[in-house]
Design a protein around this motif. Structure first.
Motif, PDB file in Angstrom:
ATOM      1  N   LEU A  28       0.834  -1.205   0.000  1.00 43.41           N
ATOM      2  CA  LEU A  28       0.000   0.000   0.000  1.00 43.41           C
ATOM      3  C   LEU A  28       0.877   1.267   0.000  1.00 43.41           C
ATOM      4  O   LEU A  28       0.598   2.224  -0.731  1.00 43.41           O
ATOM      5  CB  LEU A  28      -0.946   0.006   1.205  1.00 43.41           C
ATOM      6  N   LEU A  29       1.962   1.261   0.793  1.00 42.77           N
ATOM      7  CA  LEU A  29       2.872   2.413   0.818  1.00 42.77           C
ATOM      8  C   LEU A  29       3.565   2.592  -0.541  1.00 42.77           C
ATOM      9  O   LEU A  29       3.724   3.718  -1.020  1.00 42.77           O
ATOM     10  CB  LEU A  29       3.910   2.253   1.929  1.00 42.77           C
ATOM     11  N   GLU A  30       3.962   1.490  -1.166  1.00 39.98           N
ATOM     12  CA  GLU A  30       4.595   1.555  -2.493  1.00 39.98           C
ATOM     13  C   GLU A  30       3.635   2.170  -3.511  1.00 39.98           C
ATOM     14  O   GLU A  30       4.027   3.036  -4.306  1.00 39.98           O
ATOM     15  CB  GLU A  30       5.023   0.161  -2.970  1.00 39.98           C
ATOM     16  N   ALA A  31       2.392   1.724  -3.491  1.00 38.54           N
ATOM     17  CA  ALA A  31       1.394   2.260  -4.424  1.00 38.54           C
ATOM     18  C   ALA A  31       1.185   3.750  -4.179  1.00 38.54           C
ATOM     19  O   ALA A  31       1.070   4.542  -5.126  1.00 38.54           O
ATOM     20  CB  ALA A  31       0.075   1.500  -4.280  1.00 38.54           C
ATOM     21  N   LYS A  38       5.977  12.902  -2.785  1.00 41.56           N
ATOM     22  CA  LYS A  38       6.033  13.755  -1.601  1.00 41.56           C
ATOM     23  C   LYS A  38       4.815  13.449  -0.729  1.00 41.56           C
ATOM     24  O   LYS A  38       3.691  13.384  -1.212  1.00 41.56           O
ATOM     25  CB  LYS A  38       6.043  15.227  -2.022  1.00 41.56           C
ATOM     26  N   LEU A  39       5.081  13.272   0.536  1.00 36.48           N
ATOM     27  CA  LEU A  39       4.017  12.906   1.470  1.00 36.48           C
ATOM     28  C   LEU A  39       3.449  14.153   2.138  1.00 36.48           C
ATOM     29  O   LEU A  39       4.136  14.850   2.871  1.00 36.48           O
ATOM     30  CB  LEU A  39       4.582  11.947   2.532  1.00 36.48           C
ATOM     31  N   GLN A  63      10.642   8.881   3.670  1.00 42.04           N
ATOM     32  CA  GLN A  63      11.953   9.516   3.578  1.00 42.04           C
ATOM     33  C   GLN A  63      12.995   8.518   3.068  1.00 42.04           C
ATOM     34  O   GLN A  63      13.784   8.827   2.166  1.00 42.04           O
ATOM     35  CB  GLN A  63      12.345  10.051   4.950  1.00 42.04           C
ATOM     36  N   ASN A  64      12.975   7.315   3.637  1.00 40.71           N
ATOM     37  CA  ASN A  64      13.918   6.280   3.190  1.00 40.71           C
ATOM     38  C   ASN A  64      13.658   5.856   1.751  1.00 40.71           C
ATOM     39  O   ASN A  64      14.586   5.668   0.966  1.00 40.71           O
ATOM     40  CB  ASN A  64      13.850   5.066   4.126  1.00 40.71           C
ATOM     41  N   LYS A  65      12.400   5.700   1.418  1.00 37.90           N
ATOM     42  CA  LYS A  65      12.035   5.293   0.058  1.00 37.90           C
ATOM     43  C   LYS A  65      12.470   6.353  -0.944  1.00 37.90           C
ATOM     44  O   LYS A  65      12.988   6.034  -2.029  1.00 37.90           O
ATOM     45  CB  LYS A  65      10.516   5.049  -0.024  1.00 37.90           C
ATOM     46  N   ARG A  66      12.264   7.609  -0.629  1.00 36.26           N
ATOM     47  CA  ARG A  66      12.655   8.700  -1.528  1.00 36.26           C
ATOM     48  C   ARG A  66      14.180   8.707  -1.728  1.00 36.26           C
ATOM     49  O   ARG A  66      14.666   8.898  -2.834  1.00 36.26           O
ATOM     50  CB  ARG A  66      12.151  10.036  -0.969  1.00 36.26           C
ATOM     51  N   ALA A  67      14.926   8.462  -0.671  1.00 35.53           N
ATOM     52  CA  ALA A  67      16.390   8.410  -0.779  1.00 35.53           C
ATOM     53  C   ALA A  67      16.813   7.248  -1.681  1.00 35.53           C
ATOM     54  O   ALA A  67      17.698   7.416  -2.541  1.00 35.53           O
ATOM     55  CB  ALA A  67      17.016   8.269   0.602  1.00 35.53           C
ATOM     56  N   ARG A  68      16.209   6.073  -1.504  1.00 39.12           N
ATOM     57  CA  ARG A  68      16.527   4.923  -2.371  1.00 39.12           C
ATOM     58  C   ARG A  68      16.132   5.212  -3.812  1.00 39.12           C
ATOM     59  O   ARG A  68      16.864   4.882  -4.760  1.00 39.12           O
ATOM     60  CB  ARG A  68      15.811   3.664  -1.875  1.00 39.12           C
ATOM     61  N   TRP A  69      14.979   5.843  -4.013  1.00 34.18           N
ATOM     62  CA  TRP A  69      14.486   6.170  -5.351  1.00 34.18           C
ATOM     63  C   TRP A  69      15.441   7.138  -6.054  1.00 34.18           C
ATOM     64  O   TRP A  69      15.764   6.964  -7.227  1.00 34.18           O
ATOM     65  CB  TRP A  69      13.081   6.768  -5.225  1.00 34.18           C
ATOM     66  N   LYS A  70      15.920   8.154  -5.326  1.00 34.72           N
ATOM     67  CA  LYS A  70      16.863   9.116  -5.912  1.00 34.72           C
ATOM     68  C   LYS A  70      18.171   8.433  -6.281  1.00 34.72           C
ATOM     69  O   LYS A  70      18.749   8.702  -7.341  1.00 34.72           O
ATOM     70  CB  LYS A  70      17.129  10.278  -4.944  1.00 34.72           C
ATOM     71  N   GLU A  75      21.756   6.300 -10.505  1.00 35.01           N
ATOM     72  CA  GLU A  75      22.437   5.178 -11.142  1.00 35.01           C
ATOM     73  C   GLU A  75      21.965   4.998 -12.575  1.00 35.01           C
ATOM     74  O   GLU A  75      22.778   4.763 -13.482  1.00 35.01           O
ATOM     75  CB  GLU A  75      22.217   3.897 -10.340  1.00 35.01           C
ATOM     76  N   LEU A  76      20.664   5.106 -12.795  1.00 36.53           N
ATOM     77  CA  LEU A  76      20.129   4.982 -14.153  1.00 36.53           C
ATOM     78  C   LEU A  76      20.647   6.106 -15.048  1.00 36.53           C
ATOM     79  O   LEU A  76      21.032   5.871 -16.202  1.00 36.53           O
ATOM     80  CB  LEU A  76      18.598   4.981 -14.132  1.00 36.53           C
TER      81      LEU A  76
END
Length: 167
Positions: A28-31, A38-39, A63-70, A75-76
């Motif tokens: 649910l959080l991923e979706a 931004k939350l 916050q953690n998810k946004r850091a991993r996403w960035k 990398e991409l």
């Protein structure tokens, strides 16, 4: 020993009391993250009610998810730029080889033209325009017997020589 364990429980931080998220909560959080990176406060409180976890835990997850996403995006982007750089470098090397090959062909064509000029005993092309006879007309170096000037024929001969070189 029960004394020490009871003492440790009194000093537990709120972080120790946080539970790991279930697969359904993470899904649910991923979706939610996919739809909005931004939350907002209202969305955080709504997710906290739906998932039954503290709003602070949701904020930390975001916050953690946004850091991993960035990091993933960096990398991409790096991989994409690296690929474009390698492609450009390969193209540059190919063009450099082409330039060297063409310089060699030009040098051969200039040598052939020089040899042809010497065998026909013509002055260099740059001096042809200054050749005039005493009567103000063109000399035989300037006009051939068919009415063409050598200035018109010389580029034709150069082109012909280049074609012969390429064969």
């Amino acid at each position: 020993m029960s004394f020490f364990s009871s003492q440790n429980q009194k000093h537990c931080s709120p972080k120790d009391k946080q539970k790991r998220l279930t697969e359904e909560q993470v899904r649910l959080l991923e979706a939610s993250f996919i739809s909005n990176k931004k939350l907002e406060t209202e969305r955080k409180l709504q997710l906290a009610r739906e998932l039954g976890i503290p709003p602070r835990q949701i904020a930390i997850w975001y916050q953690n998810k946004r850091a991993r996403w960035k990091t993933q995006n960096l990398e991409l982007d790096y991989n994409s730029l690296q690929l474009r750089f390698e492609t450009a470098l390969t193209e540059k090397r190919r063009l450099e080889r082409d330039v060297e090959r063409l310089r060699g062909e030009l040098e051969k064509a200039q040598e052939l033209l020089l040899a042809l000029n010497q065998s026909v005993q013509l002055p260099p092309v740059s001096s042809l325009s200054s050749c005039r006879d005493d009567h103000g007309g063109s000399s035989s170096l300037h006009d051939d017997h068919m009415g063409h000037t050598l200035l018109e024929v010389t580029p034709f001969l150069l082109l012909l020589l280049l074609l012969l070189l390429l064969l």
